[in-house]
Write a protein that holds these residues in place. Structure first.
Motif, PDB file in Angstrom:
ATOM      1  N   GLU A   1     -96.263  28.364 122.300  1.00  0.00           N
ATOM      2  CA  GLU A   1     -96.005  26.893 122.833  1.00  0.00           C
ATOM      3  C   GLU A   1     -96.099  27.049 124.731  1.00  0.00           C
ATOM      4  O   GLU A   1     -96.345  25.432 125.459  1.00  0.00           O
ATOM      5  CB  GLU A   1     -94.104  27.364 122.582  1.00  0.00           C
ATOM      6  N   TYR A   2     -95.658  27.979 124.854  1.00  0.00           N
ATOM      7  CA  TYR A   2     -95.997  28.119 126.779  1.00  0.00           C
ATOM      8  C   TYR A   2     -97.636  27.915 126.938  1.00  0.00           C
ATOM      9  O   TYR A   2     -97.675  26.734 127.914  1.00  0.00           O
ATOM     10  CB  TYR A   2     -95.515  29.537 127.338  1.00  0.00           C
ATOM     11  N   LEU A   3     -98.828  28.259 126.369  1.00  0.00           N
ATOM     12  CA  LEU A   3     -99.792  28.166 126.201  1.00  0.00           C
ATOM     13  C   LEU A   3    -100.390  27.035 126.625  1.00  0.00           C
ATOM     14  O   LEU A   3    -101.641  25.668 126.877  1.00  0.00           O
ATOM     15  CB  LEU A   3    -100.810  28.649 125.703  1.00  0.00           C
ATOM     16  N   ALA A   4     -99.902  26.215 125.268  1.00  0.00           N
ATOM     17  CA  ALA A   4     -99.667  24.946 124.798  1.00  0.00           C
ATOM     18  C   ALA A   4     -99.973  23.867 125.627  1.00  0.00           C
ATOM     19  O   ALA A   4     -99.925  22.742 125.975  1.00  0.00           O
ATOM     20  CB  ALA A   4     -99.559  24.356 123.208  1.00  0.00           C
ATOM     21  N   ILE A   5     -98.503  24.369 126.797  1.00  0.00           N
ATOM     22  CA  ILE A   5     -97.587  23.462 126.827  1.00  0.00           C
ATOM     23  C   ILE A   5     -98.469  22.824 128.221  1.00  0.00           C
ATOM     24  O   ILE A   5     -98.764  21.921 129.631  1.00  0.00           O
ATOM     25  CB  ILE A   5     -96.197  23.433 127.747  1.00  0.00           C
ATOM     26  N   ASN A   6     -99.280  23.805 128.704  1.00  0.00           N
ATOM     27  CA  ASN A   6     -99.650  24.144 130.269  1.00  0.00           C
ATOM     28  C   ASN A   6    -101.636  23.575 130.188  1.00  0.00           C
ATOM     29  O   ASN A   6    -101.475  23.009 130.930  1.00  0.00           O
ATOM     30  CB  ASN A   6     -99.970  25.693 130.538  1.00  0.00           C
ATOM     31  N   LYS A   7    -101.570  23.665 128.548  1.00  0.00           N
ATOM     32  CA  LYS A   7    -103.175  23.394 128.729  1.00  0.00           C
ATOM     33  C   LYS A   7    -102.858  21.877 128.653  1.00  0.00           C
ATOM     34  O   LYS A   7    -103.727  21.086 128.985  1.00  0.00           O
ATOM     35  CB  LYS A   7    -103.656  23.638 127.156  1.00  0.00           C
ATOM     36  N   THR A   8    -101.948  21.541 128.060  1.00  0.00           N
ATOM     37  CA  THR A   8    -101.513  19.743 128.039  1.00  0.00           C
ATOM     38  C   THR A   8    -101.325  19.352 129.240  1.00  0.00           C
ATOM     39  O   THR A   8    -101.995  18.361 129.857  1.00  0.00           O
ATOM     40  CB  THR A   8    -100.117  19.479 127.553  1.00  0.00           C
ATOM     41  N   ASP A   9    -100.378  20.311 130.370  1.00  0.00           N
ATOM     42  CA  ASP A   9    -100.615  19.902 131.708  1.00  0.00           C
ATOM     43  C   ASP A   9    -101.907  19.563 132.313  1.00  0.00           C
ATOM     44  O   ASP A   9    -101.678  18.942 133.376  1.00  0.00           O
ATOM     45  CB  ASP A   9     -99.498  20.807 131.912  1.00  0.00           C
ATOM     46  N   GLU A  10    -102.896  20.444 132.586  1.00  0.00           N
ATOM     47  CA  GLU A  10    -103.813  20.811 132.732  1.00  0.00           C
ATOM     48  C   GLU A  10    -105.197  19.328 132.661  1.00  0.00           C
ATOM     49  O   GLU A  10    -105.548  18.795 133.121  1.00  0.00           O
ATOM     50  CB  GLU A  10    -104.630  21.888 132.562  1.00  0.00           C
ATOM     51  N   SER A  11    -104.585  19.069 131.041  1.00  0.00           N
ATOM     52  CA  SER A  11    -104.884  17.975 130.311  1.00  0.00           C
ATOM     53  C   SER A  11    -104.780  16.624 131.096  1.00  0.00           C
ATOM     54  O   SER A  11    -105.706  16.355 131.453  1.00  0.00           O
ATOM     55  CB  SER A  11    -105.047  17.989 128.815  1.00  0.00           C
ATOM     56  N   TRP A  12    -103.442  16.846 131.668  1.00  0.00           N
ATOM     57  CA  TRP A  12    -102.524  15.380 132.102  1.00  0.00           C
ATOM     58  C   TRP A  12    -103.082  15.362 133.472  1.00  0.00           C
ATOM     59  O   TRP A  12    -103.971  14.189 133.631  1.00  0.00           O
ATOM     60  CB  TRP A  12    -102.022  15.869 132.028  1.00  0.00           C
ATOM     61  N   ALA A  13    -103.801  16.213 134.072  1.00  0.00           N
ATOM     62  CA  ALA A  13    -104.415  16.256 135.723  1.00  0.00           C
ATOM     63  C   ALA A  13    -105.701  16.062 135.038  1.00  0.00           C
ATOM     64  O   ALA A  13    -106.059  15.361 136.223  1.00  0.00           O
ATOM     65  CB  ALA A  13    -103.721  17.796 135.997  1.00  0.00           C
ATOM     66  N   LEU A  14    -106.419  17.064 134.616  1.00  0.00           N
ATOM     67  CA  LEU A  14    -107.794  16.425 134.163  1.00  0.00           C
ATOM     68  C   LEU A  14    -107.807  14.382 134.085  1.00  0.00           C
ATOM     69  O   LEU A  14    -108.479  13.861 134.433  1.00  0.00           O
ATOM     70  CB  LEU A  14    -108.778  16.951 133.546  1.00  0.00           C
ATOM     71  N   TRP A  15    -107.074  14.140 132.958  1.00  0.00           N
ATOM     72  CA  TRP A  15    -106.795  13.058 132.050  1.00  0.00           C
ATOM     73  C   TRP A  15    -106.774  11.734 133.757  1.00  0.00           C
ATOM     74  O   TRP A  15    -107.307  10.670 133.440  1.00  0.00           O
ATOM     75  CB  TRP A  15    -106.082  12.737 131.224  1.00  0.00           C
TER      76      TRP A  15
ATOM     77  N   LYS B   1    -107.454  12.283 136.788  1.00  0.00           N
ATOM     78  CA  LYS B   1    -108.318  12.055 137.222  1.00  0.00           C
ATOM     79  C   LYS B   1    -109.854  10.893 137.328  1.00  0.00           C
ATOM     80  O   LYS B   1    -111.036  11.288 137.439  1.00  0.00           O
ATOM     81  CB  LYS B   1    -109.365  13.269 138.045  1.00  0.00           C
ATOM     82  N   GLY B   2    -109.487  10.821 135.881  1.00  0.00           N
ATOM     83  CA  GLY B   2    -110.412   9.719 135.354  1.00  0.00           C
ATOM     84  C   GLY B   2    -111.436  10.992 134.299  1.00  0.00           C
ATOM     85  O   GLY B   2    -112.694  10.692 133.614  1.00  0.00           O
ATOM     86  N   GLU B   3    -111.226  12.919 134.537  1.00  0.00           N
ATOM     87  CA  GLU B   3    -112.126  13.430 133.830  1.00  0.00           C
ATOM     88  C   GLU B   3    -111.694  13.748 131.624  1.00  0.00           C
ATOM     89  O   GLU B   3    -110.987  14.475 131.505  1.00  0.00           O
ATOM     90  CB  GLU B   3    -112.233  14.980 133.881  1.00  0.00           C
ATOM     91  N   ASN B   4    -111.904  12.220 130.613  1.00  0.00           N
ATOM     92  CA  ASN B   4    -111.421  11.988 130.006  1.00  0.00           C
ATOM     93  C   ASN B   4    -112.053  13.864 129.473  1.00  0.00           C
ATOM     94  O   ASN B   4    -111.454  13.870 128.027  1.00  0.00           O
ATOM     95  CB  ASN B   4    -111.519  10.861 128.827  1.00  0.00           C
ATOM     96  N   ALA B   5    -112.699  13.824 129.142  1.00  0.00           N
ATOM     97  CA  ALA B   5    -114.359  14.156 128.132  1.00  0.00           C
ATOM     98  C   ALA B   5    -113.476  15.747 128.021  1.00  0.00           C
ATOM     99  O   ALA B   5    -112.894  16.828 127.521  1.00  0.00           O
ATOM    100  CB  ALA B   5    -115.615  14.580 128.657  1.00  0.00           C
ATOM    101  N   GLU B   6    -113.543  16.179 129.575  1.00  0.00           N
ATOM    102  CA  GLU B   6    -113.237  17.554 129.844  1.00  0.00           C
ATOM    103  C   GLU B   6    -111.566  17.355 129.113  1.00  0.00           C
ATOM    104  O   GLU B   6    -110.838  18.264 129.191  1.00  0.00           O
ATOM    105  CB  GLU B   6    -112.935  17.685 131.397  1.00  0.00           C
ATOM    106  N   ALA B   7    -110.443  16.674 129.581  1.00  0.00           N
ATOM    107  CA  ALA B   7    -108.846  16.358 129.458  1.00  0.00           C
ATOM    108  C   ALA B   7    -108.683  16.738 127.708  1.00  0.00           C
ATOM    109  O   ALA B   7    -107.816  17.593 127.130  1.00  0.00           O
ATOM    110  CB  ALA B   7    -108.574  15.155 130.136  1.00  0.00           C
ATOM    111  N   LEU B   8    -109.605  16.405 127.039  1.00  0.00           N
ATOM    112  CA  LEU B   8    -109.553  15.693 125.920  1.00  0.00           C
ATOM    113  C   LEU B   8    -110.345  17.067 124.790  1.00  0.00           C
ATOM    114  O   LEU B   8    -109.571  17.897 123.965  1.00  0.00           O
ATOM    115  CB  LEU B   8    -110.327  15.163 124.649  1.00  0.00           C
ATOM    116  N   VAL B   9    -110.279  17.632 125.803  1.00  0.00           N
ATOM    117  CA  VAL B   9    -111.264  19.109 125.450  1.00  0.00           C
ATOM    118  C   VAL B   9    -109.729  20.110 125.282  1.00  0.00           C
ATOM    119  O   VAL B   9    -109.170  21.285 124.233  1.00  0.00           O
ATOM    120  CB  VAL B   9    -112.343  20.042 126.081  1.00  0.00           C
TER     121      VAL B   9
END
Length: 336
Positions: A148-162, A164-172
């Motif tokens: 759960e921790y890894l998942a929510i942290n990846k979500t946090d990182e994904s949100w930060a990339l999103w 900044k407009g880095e949608n492809a990286e955020a989606l990964v």
């Protein structure tokens, strides 16, 4: 790090903690910067700006063996604040993603909540070990917490990339988060919002449907699904979702703005203006509401009212580019 913990998770926690401390310092800078620019922002908005503006330049992990057999892990990071990101964010307010901004605080709360729950589990395991009692079940519970921790942290990182407009990286990263914890409605909501930005509206709607199937009936999910419906031209479904969201929270100004925009697209200017008025009554400085109402006034030829609304936006936020552009269009019509 205790003997039942995964080293990679312990390192991730240390880095997360270091980033939290850095974000607190960056927040003080961002707050000061916005005051200097004469732009009023809320505390939550400062957090949102920090998440996109703070960039980690370097990081390292230090490990030290402790006498009790544990390993102490310390993370050190160097970060900087990208003021150009702040400038860009202050110059425009995108109603289509405002609910995601609101959701950012839920991500942070989820991380803090998970950290507290894990700390309690560690204490319980330590107590059992001191009494020479079995700890297997609790260690299995910690393994679940790690996922759960890894998942929510990846979500946090994904949100930060999103952000900044880095949608492809955020989606990964969002895809990875879903694989780690496919039972978390919030992760589907975040991935759905990224898909909206990628203009993959059908996938976004699928994600929002999944979020509503496995999780609570959250206002933000209905709003963003409504946005996706709006983008594919299904305005009736969009309005229906906004109305459900208003039933959940009738005092959220952004929802009125979103519904007003949908009414405006349908050509129902009166109902659109009524929704913008409601948004302004809730949040007197709501930028999107004034711009939406100004645009509606332009459509019906009430140019003085339109210009007045754009002026209000620019008084509150001199960096609002869209208000300058729309006011220019209104002036041009007025001259003619």
């Amino acid at each position: 790090m205790s003997d039942y913990e995964t080293p990679s998770i312990a390192e991730q926690r240390a880095l997360s903690y270091a980033k939290q401390r850095a974000a607190e310092q960056a927040g003080a800078f961002v707050e000061s910067y916005t005051r200097m620019e004469k732009v009023h922002v809320t505390e939550d908005r400062v957090s949102v700006l920090v998440s996109g503006a703070m960039q980690v330049i370097s990081q390292n992990i230090e490990k030290k063996a402790m006498p009790d057999g544990d390993v102490r892990i310390v993370a050190n990071i160097t970060a900087e604040v990208d003021t150009s990101f702040i400038e860009k964010s202050l110059s425009s307010k995108d109603e289509k993603t405002s609910s995601m901004d609101d959701a950012y605080n839920q991500i942070k709360k989820a991380i803090i909540r998970e950290e507290k729950e894990t700390l309690e589990l560690k204490k319980r395991i330590a107590d059992l070990k001191s009494q020479r009692l079995p700890t297997h079940d609790l260690q299995l519970e910690i393994k679940v917490k790690e996922q759960e921790y890894l998942a929510i942290n990846k979500t946090d990182e994904s949100w930060a990339l999103w952000k900044k407009g880095e949608n492809a990286e955020a989606l990964v990263l969002a895809d990875e988060a879903v694989k780690l914890n496919p039972k978390d409605w919030f992760i589907y909501f975040c991935r759905g919002t990224i898909n909206v930005s990628k203009k993959d509206y059908n996938k976004a709607i699928s994600d929002f449907n999944m979020a509503l199937t496995i999780g609570p009936k959250e206002r933000a999910v209905y709003i963003n699904r409504g946005i996706a419906y709006e983008e594919i031209g299904d305005l009736d479904k969009a309005i229906s979702d906004y109305e459900v969201a208003l039933g959940i929270d009738p005092n959220y100004a952004d929802t009125y703005v979103s519904r007003g925009n949908a009414f405006s697209k349908k050509g129902d200017t009166d109902r659109a203006i009524n929704d913008y008025n409601k948004a302004i009554s809730i949040e007197p400085k709501h930028e999107g509401a004034y711009i939406g109402r100004g645009n509606a006034y332009q459509k019906i030829g009430e140019l003085d009212r339109a210009i007045s609304d754009y002026n209000t936006v620019l008084t509150n936020n001199p960096k609002a580019k869209l208000a300058y552009y729309n006011r220019g269009r209104a002036y041009k019509k007025e001259v003619r």
